[in-house]
Design a protein around this motif. Structure first.
Motif, PDB file in Angstrom:
ATOM      1  N   SER A 182      -8.608   1.941  -4.049  1.00 46.51           N
ATOM      2  CA  SER A 182      -7.783   3.086  -3.633  1.00 46.51           C
ATOM      3  C   SER A 182      -8.171   3.607  -2.253  1.00 46.51           C
ATOM      4  O   SER A 182      -7.612   4.589  -1.792  1.00 46.51           O
ATOM      5  N   GLY A 183      -9.127   2.939  -1.586  1.00 42.12           N
ATOM      6  CA  GLY A 183      -9.544   3.406  -0.264  1.00 42.12           C
ATOM      7  C   GLY A 183      -8.813   2.687   0.851  1.00 42.12           C
ATOM      8  O   GLY A 183      -7.943   1.851   0.610  1.00 42.12           O
ATOM      9  N   LYS A 228      -5.801   9.340  -6.450  1.00 38.16           N
ATOM     10  CA  LYS A 228      -7.112   8.674  -6.398  1.00 38.16           C
ATOM     11  C   LYS A 228      -8.021   9.139  -7.526  1.00 38.16           C
ATOM     12  O   LYS A 228      -8.752   8.366  -8.120  1.00 38.16           O
ATOM     13  N   TYR A 277      -6.823   7.699 -10.747  1.00 37.89           N
ATOM     14  CA  TYR A 277      -7.200   6.279 -10.853  1.00 37.89           C
ATOM     15  C   TYR A 277      -8.662   6.155 -11.282  1.00 37.89           C
ATOM     16  O   TYR A 277      -9.022   5.320 -12.118  1.00 37.89           O
ATOM     17  N   LEU A 282      -1.632   2.527  -6.845  1.00 38.66           N
ATOM     18  CA  LEU A 282      -0.912   3.791  -6.804  1.00 38.66           C
ATOM     19  C   LEU A 282       0.358   3.697  -7.654  1.00 38.66           C
ATOM     20  O   LEU A 282       0.712   4.608  -8.398  1.00 38.66           O
TER      21      LEU A 282
END
Ligand code: ZN
Length: 528
Positions: A136-137, A335, A338, A375
């Motif tokens: 997610s980065g 984020k 997740y 996402l």
């Protein structure tokens, strides 16, 4: 004889890189990203050039000059020639593994540059968080802890120095060997196998730790990220304990207490211990954070914004409880959702977002129409939980919005009513860049006429939280008296402080203990 060499984490908070060598083999204890060294040269828009591979990092002293441990695809031809005469150059091969203590990047980040066949030993939670953070980065070449895309070299014609352009790519997954969980659910396996790219990974499932040539013990400890542990390594000189980061005052302080007991029973030869907060005399507990946060938010009228450190799941759960108790909904970022979803794969006590009435997920106003797969999965799995700026704007008293400084550019769409509350539940600025961000944060609050609570203000030349608003942040690190207690109870023959700006604290306070305190030097070695 056991030798420890300190390539990072000496006189600085973070960037731990310690090499342990014994006749049994060689281990790295963490391989972290040295934030303060980066800040000396780089900032957001001035970064090491990904196209130069390892060159920039080696020349600027951000990576140790250790030929043989790094990814071949980042080493241009003849790269090492210029470093062979350098003072700290060494050829180093056959590393048995990295003992990773937790998934904060100042301990894990530079694993990105290590050869893919060097196994990473960790807890399953640390492995999973590291992957969730990477998925997610931003796709940065120095944040590829779990998997990476190798660069295939194709030199530019006439080019002499050692950079290259990429012509084709291959994905690789690192070998993680987990110390705690051996049985993974099908869903957990699927998470581990899947990358954000379409191309399949060169798959490495989680392996068993028993393959290591050292006898290892892991001790779960409490820190501001789940899954943290200390390590014990049985060497020819006796047990060496490496603490990683820890605290006694958090929600899971009992884990750290058990570590102290078990480590003491091993009568260790050496203890390598963190010292982030040696200066602090006492701690705020997570329970106090709940009490103080509840008091501040219960009286609030309009919107409440809660600003706390990323990936601090304990803090998120504290604010979730406050949301339930003040009849608001906690709005988290995708984020965070997740990360919660990932952690639940291993720890069923983590709340299930789908069944948790008090959680909603914020979709940014300018979100992309073709989001990344992680996402998309959040939007699909929790479609009924999604809220937009207009939903928050029209019912401001109904929410606690988990935003940090970096999310404030959403406020023009939300338009918080004057008098709304900004609760700051994090630490004071530690450097000039963060100070600048604090000025900006104050300007945002003034612009929207938000009330701040727990936010450091600049007075008499320093940033301080107003006395009556203290108690909204429980640090991830033990305070001075707790650290001394840890040493005295474990009773190692030798104490080696790392991850501290004031390691001499230990020598000053342990002179009567019979424990030999050894202050390491950067690139220096200690025979244990
Ligand atoms: Zn940490």
């Amino acid at each position: 004889m056991v030798k420890l060499t300190f390539y990072g984490g000496v006189g600085e908070i973070g960037g731990n890189k310690i090499l342990l060598e014994d006749n049994k083999g060689k281990l790295l204890l963490d391989f972290g990203y040295p934030y303060s060294k980066y800040r000396d040269f780089y900032e957001e828009y001035l970064k090491p050039r990904p196209g130069a591979g390892l060159l920039d990092l080696l020349v600027m002293g951000l990576l140790p000059h250790l030929e043989g441990i790094y990814r071949g695809d980042l080493e241009a031809e003849n790269l090492w020639q210029q470093f062979r005469q350098s003072e700290h150059y060494r050829k180093l091969e056959d590393i048995d593994g990295i003992l990773l203590t937790h998934a904060h990047l100042d301990h894990s980040g530079h694993i990105s540059f290590l050869k893919e066949d060097v196994p990473v030993y960790s807890t399953a939670t640390t492995a999973f968080i590291a992957k969730a953070v990477q998925d997610s980065g931003r796709p940065a070449f120095d944040q590829q802890v779990c998997y990476f895309t190798s660069r295939v070299e194709e030199c530019l014609e006439g080019w002499k120095q050692g950079a290259y352009v990429t012509s084709s790519r291959e994905d690789h997954q690192r070998r993680f060997c987990v110390a705690d969980k051996h049985e993974l659910s099908e869903e957990a396996k699927k998470f581990w196998e899947k990358t954000t790219r379409k191309k399949k990974l060169d798959l490495q499932l989680l392996e068993d730790i028993d393959k290591c040539s050292f006898n290892l013990r892991y001790f779960p400890v409490d820190h501001s990220i789940p899954g943290a542990c200390s390590w014990g390594i049985e060497t020819s000189s006796g047990w060496v304990i490496y603490s990683g980061d820890l605290r006694l005052h958090g929600r899971h302080g009992k884990l750290t207490e058990s570590m102290i007991e078990e480590a003491a029973r091993l009568h260790p030869r050496a203890l390598i211990l963190e010292g982030t907060n040696v200066d602090k005399k006492a701690n705020i507990s997570e329970h106090e954070v709940y009490g103080n946060g509840f008091k501040a938010i219960n009286d609030a009228r309009g919107l409440v914004i809660a600003d706390f450190p990323p990936r601090d799941i304990n803090r998120l759960l504290t604010f979730l409880q406050i949301a339930r108790d003040t009849k608001r909904k906690l709005v988290i970022l995708p984020k965070d959702a997740y990360l919660l979803k990932t952690m639940r794969l291993l720890e069923p006590e983590i709340p299930d977002i789908a069944r948790e009435d008090a959680i909603a997920i914020y979709q940014k106003t300018t979100a992309s129409k073709s989001p990344d797969s992680w996402l998309r999965s959040i939007y699909q799995d929790y479609s009924s939980k999604i809220v937009l700026a207009k939903d928050i704007s029209s019912n401001q008293g109904g929410f606690i919005l988990c935003f940090s400084f970096w999310d404030l550019n959403e406020l023009p769409s939300i338009q918080p009513r004057a008098g709304s509350l900004y609760v700051f539940s994090s630490s004071e600025p530690h450097n000039e860049e963060q100070e600048m961000d604090f000025w900006r944060l104050h300007h945002w609050l003034e612009h929207f006429q938000l009330r701040a609570y727990g936010l450091p203000v600049y007075r008499n030349g320093k940033w301080e939280i107003p006395e009556e608003e203290k108690g909204l942040h429980a640090s991830g690190h033990a305070c001075g008296p707790d650290l001394l207690r840890i040493v005295r109870e474990i009773q190692p023959e030798l104490l080696i402080p790392v991850h501290s700006e004031k390691p001499e604290f230990y020598a000053d306070n342990l002179s009567d203990s019979g424990i030999n305190v050894m202050l390491p030097t950067e690139y220096g070695s200690v025979d244990v």
